[in-house]
Enzyme design. Structure first.
Site, PDB file in Angstrom:
ATOM      1  N   HIS A  43     -11.456  80.130  15.748  1.00 41.66           N
ATOM      2  CA  HIS A  43     -12.749  80.201  16.430  1.00 41.66           C
ATOM      3  C   HIS A  43     -13.122  81.670  16.592  1.00 41.66           C
ATOM      4  CE1 HIS A  43     -15.495  78.547  19.851  1.00 41.66           C
ATOM      5  NE2 HIS A  43     -16.020  79.619  19.291  1.00 41.66           N
ATOM      6  N   GLU A  70     -14.516  76.961  13.760  1.00 39.96           N
ATOM      7  CA  GLU A  70     -15.419  76.486  14.792  1.00 39.96           C
ATOM      8  C   GLU A  70     -16.145  77.649  15.447  1.00 39.96           C
ATOM      9  OE1 GLU A  70     -12.704  74.240  17.263  1.00 39.96           O
ATOM     10  OE2 GLU A  70     -12.307  75.993  18.530  1.00 39.96           O
ATOM     11  N   HIS A 190      -9.170  69.831  22.925  1.00 39.79           N
ATOM     12  CA  HIS A 190      -9.273  70.583  24.176  1.00 39.79           C
ATOM     13  C   HIS A 190      -8.311  70.007  25.206  1.00 39.79           C
ATOM     14  CE1 HIS A 190     -11.438  73.863  26.235  1.00 39.79           C
ATOM     15  NE2 HIS A 190     -10.981  73.262  27.315  1.00 39.79           N
TER      16      HIS A 190
END
Length: 238
Positions: A43, A70, A190
């Site tokens: 990310h 991401e 997550h």
């Protein structure tokens, strides 16, 4: 089979805290593959506080498993993804200053933006995923925007799991069923951990992929990276 994608951002955070190249982010990613991970997630944020754009370019030709990038789809991110051409791009709604991605998209409000960006990536033959809460309307609008998959934001599940696993999971099972009925693939991520991952998998066995970083890297401090990856893979079996 549900694939395990290891998010290596925390490895980059540790490297950047000291400077230099220890730990070596690329080597850790390659070791994750060697130890059984089926994917690597990064990310990159605009301030490069963990993964750097140079890391992304260095990783791409070396990885042999699935590469997932991401991030928030600003111009710089879109350009990076189009140049690197990962297997998958996951769109998250976080602002540059956020510590981590802590909410899903309001896909109804942002349907025009998402449709435009998803079209760009799909034209480049990159599979697309949109980060969403386990909400029927949000999933439906992700489908309308043209997403190939959604990634369910699982922090609420992880938080509620210790007190009542069945109740914590209920909205995610419903969201997973809706996603499947709309013809989209399903990812999750997550705060998934060795404590809560297997229960999620057993009840939603058609998950395509879970993306795990913080907990996995933290566990590796005690168990070692190879054993940790094997323990997470065990959670993805009945």
């Amino acid at each position: 089979m549900t694939k395990l994608s290891v998010n290596i951002n925390k490895v980059a955070t540790l490297r950047n805290a000291r400077g230099g190249n220890v730990p070596n982010v690329v080597q850790v990613a390659l070791d994750c593959e060697k130890f059984g991970a089926e994917g690597i997630t990064v990310h990159p944020r605009p301030d490069e506080r963990h993964i750097r754009r140079s890391d992304v370019y260095e990783l791409r030709p070396l990885l042999r498993t699935e590469f997932n990038i991401e991030g928030y789809p600003d111009k710089e991110f879109i350009d990076l993804v189009l140049k690197v051409k990962p297997n998958q791009v996951t769109l998250v709604p976080d602002l540059p200053a956020q510590i981590t991605s802590n909410s899903g998209w309001d896909t109804k409000k942002n349907v025009e933006l998402l449709t435009e960006v998803l079209d760009i990536f799909k034209s480049a033959h990159i599979r697309t995923s949109v980060f969403v809460a386990p909400d029927k309307e949000m999933i439906e609008y992700a489908a309308k925007a043209g997403a190939d998959r959604v990634e369910l934001y699982t922090e609420p599940y992880a938080t509620a799991y210790p007190k009542n696993p069945e109740e914590a999971l209920m909205p995610f099972v419903e969201a997973a069923k809706i996603t499947r009925s709309l013809g989209m693939g399903l990812n999750a991520g997550h705060d998934l951990s060795l404590e809560n991952l297997n229960y999620l998998y057993v009840n939603i066995p058609w998950l395509d992929e879970v993306s795990i970083g913080h907990a996995l890297i933290s566990d590796a401090l005690y168990l070692g990276l190879e054993k940790t990856i094997q323990e997470y893979k065990k959670c993805l079996t009945k």
